[in-house]
Scaffold this active site. Structure first.
Site, PDB file in Angstrom:
ATOM      1  N   GLY A  96      -4.541 -10.232   0.145  1.00 28.97           N
ATOM      2  CA  GLY A  96      -4.833  -9.205   1.131  1.00 28.97           C
ATOM      3  C   GLY A  96      -5.075  -7.818   0.560  1.00 28.97           C
ATOM      4  N   GLN A  97      -5.173  -7.697  -0.777  1.00 28.35           N
ATOM      5  CA  GLN A  97      -5.443  -6.384  -1.373  1.00 28.35           C
ATOM      6  C   GLN A  97      -6.865  -5.967  -1.011  1.00 28.35           C
ATOM      7  OE1 GLN A  97      -5.023  -6.255  -5.648  1.00 28.35           O
ATOM      8  NE2 GLN A  97      -5.196  -4.024  -5.732  1.00 28.35           N
ATOM      9  N   THR A  98      -7.017  -4.762  -0.469  1.00 26.58           N
ATOM     10  CA  THR A  98      -8.341  -4.274  -0.076  1.00 26.58           C
ATOM     11  C   THR A  98      -8.779  -3.066  -0.896  1.00 26.58           C
ATOM     12  OG1 THR A  98      -7.371  -2.950   1.702  1.00 26.58           O
ATOM     13  CG2 THR A  98      -8.171  -5.159   2.285  1.00 26.58           C
ATOM     14  N   VAL A  99      -7.844  -2.321  -1.446  1.00 23.99           N
ATOM     15  CA  VAL A  99      -8.162  -1.235  -2.375  1.00 23.99           C
ATOM     16  C   VAL A  99      -7.649  -1.698  -3.730  1.00 23.99           C
ATOM     17  CG1 VAL A  99      -7.813   1.174  -2.999  1.00 23.99           C
ATOM     18  CG2 VAL A  99      -7.990   0.532  -0.582  1.00 23.99           C
ATOM     19  N   HIS A 103      -0.945  -0.493  -5.484  1.00 23.94           N
ATOM     20  CA  HIS A 103      -0.235   0.389  -4.562  1.00 23.94           C
ATOM     21  C   HIS A 103       0.891  -0.375  -3.874  1.00 23.94           C
ATOM     22  CE1 HIS A 103      -3.652  -1.332  -2.328  1.00 23.94           C
ATOM     23  NE2 HIS A 103      -2.964  -1.151  -1.204  1.00 23.94           N
ATOM     24  N   HIS A 105       3.314  -0.374  -0.626  1.00 21.43           N
ATOM     25  CA  HIS A 105       3.510   0.112   0.738  1.00 21.43           C
ATOM     26  C   HIS A 105       5.007   0.297   0.986  1.00 21.43           C
ATOM     27  CE1 HIS A 105      -0.555  -0.935   2.396  1.00 21.43           C
ATOM     28  NE2 HIS A 105      -0.546  -1.753   1.351  1.00 21.43           N
TER      29      HIS A 105
END
Length: 142
Positions: A96-99, A103, A105
């Site tokens: 589900g990593q989109t960037v 990072h 959360h």
């Protein structure tokens, strides 16, 4: 500091893109996400670009969690509604990593907030768990 030219998080770290900064030090920057699960949802990113966790130096990875720990304490001590917290890192597109800049959360939570986290479908068979543990032990040994 290593940077990827098209990376929005690199642009935030460099001050070229707008962000609501919570914390900044030599290794990482923490800022409010523009798509929060709850008010106070913070992203902690390494200042040097790393696409995934495998690329991130161990010292930086540990530091991200130390800063996340301080942010959770701040969320609880602040006027934000925070009775608990979720820490989540999506590593790779399949997760589900989109960037594609590492990072972490840090999402404040409270009872009845309506946020639903994924749950396992059910328990795994012991033989399957033992086989997975053996595969990981083998990979760790190399």
């Amino acid at each position: 500091m290593a940077e990827a030219p098209a990376c929005v998080f690199c642009a935030i770290v460099a001050g070229r893109a707008a962000a609501s900064i919570v914390h900044r030090d030599a290794l990482c920057t923490a800022f409010m996400t523009i798509e929060p699960l709850a008010i106070g949802h913070t992203l902690v990113v390494p200042n040097a670009h790393a696409t995934d966790l495998a690329e991130l130096p161990s010292a930086s990875a540990g530091h991200l969690f130390q800063v996340a720990q301080r942010i959770v304490a701040a969320q609880r001590a602040s006027t934000l509604r925070c009775e608990g917290a979720n820490l989540l890192m999506c590593d790779g597109a399949a997760a589900g990593q989109t960037v594609f800049h590492v990072h972490l959360h840090v999402s404040p939570r409270h009872a009845g907030d309506g946020i639903v986290m994924p749950h396992a479908a059910g328990p795994a068979a012991r033989a399957e768990l033992d086989a997975a543990a053996a595969a990981l032990r083998s990979a760790l040994a190399t």
